[in-house]
Write a protein that holds these residues in place. Structure first.
Motif, PDB file in Angstrom:
ATOM      1  N   VAL A 121     -26.715   1.958 -10.843  1.00  0.00           N
ATOM      2  CA  VAL A 121     -27.038   3.298 -11.311  1.00  0.00           C
ATOM      3  C   VAL A 121     -25.833   4.203 -11.092  1.00  0.00           C
ATOM      4  CG1 VAL A 121     -28.553   5.266 -10.941  1.00  0.00           C
ATOM      5  CG2 VAL A 121     -29.463   2.969 -10.759  1.00  0.00           C
ATOM      6  N   LEU A 122     -25.422   4.918 -12.130  1.00  0.00           N
ATOM      7  CA  LEU A 122     -24.296   5.844 -12.028  1.00  0.00           C
ATOM      8  C   LEU A 122     -24.771   7.139 -11.370  1.00  0.00           C
ATOM      9  CD1 LEU A 122     -21.356   6.598 -12.792  1.00  0.00           C
ATOM     10  CD2 LEU A 122     -22.303   7.512 -14.915  1.00  0.00           C
ATOM     11  N   VAL A 123     -24.080   7.535 -10.296  1.00  0.00           N
ATOM     12  CA  VAL A 123     -24.380   8.799  -9.615  1.00  0.00           C
ATOM     13  C   VAL A 123     -23.088   9.592  -9.468  1.00  0.00           C
ATOM     14  CG1 VAL A 123     -26.370   7.908  -8.351  1.00  0.00           C
ATOM     15  CG2 VAL A 123     -24.120   7.785  -7.316  1.00  0.00           C
ATOM     16  N   GLY A 124     -23.224  10.875  -9.178  1.00  0.00           N
ATOM     17  CA  GLY A 124     -22.066  11.733  -8.972  1.00  0.00           C
ATOM     18  C   GLY A 124     -21.583  11.682  -7.538  1.00  0.00           C
ATOM     19  N   LYS A 125     -20.428  12.258  -7.310  1.00  0.00           N
ATOM     20  CA  LYS A 125     -19.845  12.253  -5.955  1.00  0.00           C
ATOM     21  C   LYS A 125     -20.719  13.013  -4.966  1.00  0.00           C
ATOM     22  CE  LYS A 125     -15.096  11.758  -7.496  1.00  0.00           C
ATOM     23  NZ  LYS A 125     -14.626  10.499  -7.053  1.00  0.00           N
ATOM     24  N   ASN A 126     -21.443  14.011  -5.441  1.00  0.00           N
ATOM     25  CA  ASN A 126     -22.311  14.758  -4.538  1.00  0.00           C
ATOM     26  C   ASN A 126     -23.604  14.001  -4.207  1.00  0.00           C
ATOM     27  OD1 ASN A 126     -23.314  14.995  -7.085  1.00  0.00           O
ATOM     28  ND2 ASN A 126     -23.677  17.185  -6.982  1.00  0.00           N
ATOM     29  N   GLU A 127     -23.813  12.859  -4.847  1.00  0.00           N
ATOM     30  CA  GLU A 127     -24.979  12.028  -4.551  1.00  0.00           C
ATOM     31  C   GLU A 127     -24.584  10.748  -3.825  1.00  0.00           C
ATOM     32  OE1 GLU A 127     -27.895  13.023  -8.271  1.00  0.00           O
ATOM     33  OE2 GLU A 127     -26.165  11.761  -8.653  1.00  0.00           O
TER      34      GLU A 127
END
Length: 174
Positions: A140-146
């Motif tokens: 799953v692609l997540v952002g750096k803040n996640e």
């Protein structure tokens, strides 16, 4: 004269005499109850049972340490906007689950994911491929803040979301 004609003249009234007509006052309307007609039901296909695949799920970020040297370009040439990773639900899938290597999914397919967490469960679109060493995996692609969500979940269920198809045309002669 034949016997058949004789019997017809014997039992049928004389066609030259007029039959007595009932008087208009003797005719009264009667109430006829009409049964309601059942509603017409259009034929509907029964819902198809979609296959469910059990995989191991992880998260990844668009970072050169976790991907290749171009982290914002996926395997199907989609471009990930650096600040849009948490708004779009994109995923990578292992090669054994992709159609070009004999699997059931293709790039652009949507899958319903359940079993990760309430925050990450939902519908994802497959845009990327994982490294060939992974088997039966979903990323799953997540952002750096996640990044705090980074974990590994086993026994995650993937169910393909059927593509919306246009209704079949109704052909008529004309």
């Amino acid at each position: 004269m034949s016997i058949a004609l004789f019997l017809l003249y014997l039992f049928l009234p004389d066609p030259t005499t007029a039959l007595p007509q009932p008087s208009p006052t003797a005719l009264t309307p009667r109430i006829v109850k009409v049964a309601p007609t059942p509603a017409t039901v259009a034929y509907q296909r029964p819902p198809q049972k979609l296959p469910t695949y059990r995989v191991t799920a992880t998260v990844y970020m668009a970072d050169p340490r976790q991907t290749d040297d171009e982290p914002f370009i996926t395997a199907d040439n989609s471009r990930i906007l650096p600040n849009q990773t948490r708004k779009r639900r994109w995923a990578a899938i292992s090669r054994d689950l992709l159609k070009r290597w004999g699997g059931p999914f293709d790039y652009g397919d949507s899958v319903q994911v359940t079993g990760i967490s309430p925050k990450l469960d939902g519908v994802y679109v497959i845009h990327d491929t994982m490294n060939r060493r992974h088997k039966h995996c979903f990323d799953v692609l997540v952002g750096k803040n996640e990044a705090h969500l980074a974990d590994m979940w086993r026994n995650v269920r993937l169910t393909p979301v059927p593509k919306r198809t246009a209704p079949e045309p109704v052909w008529s002669a004309g």
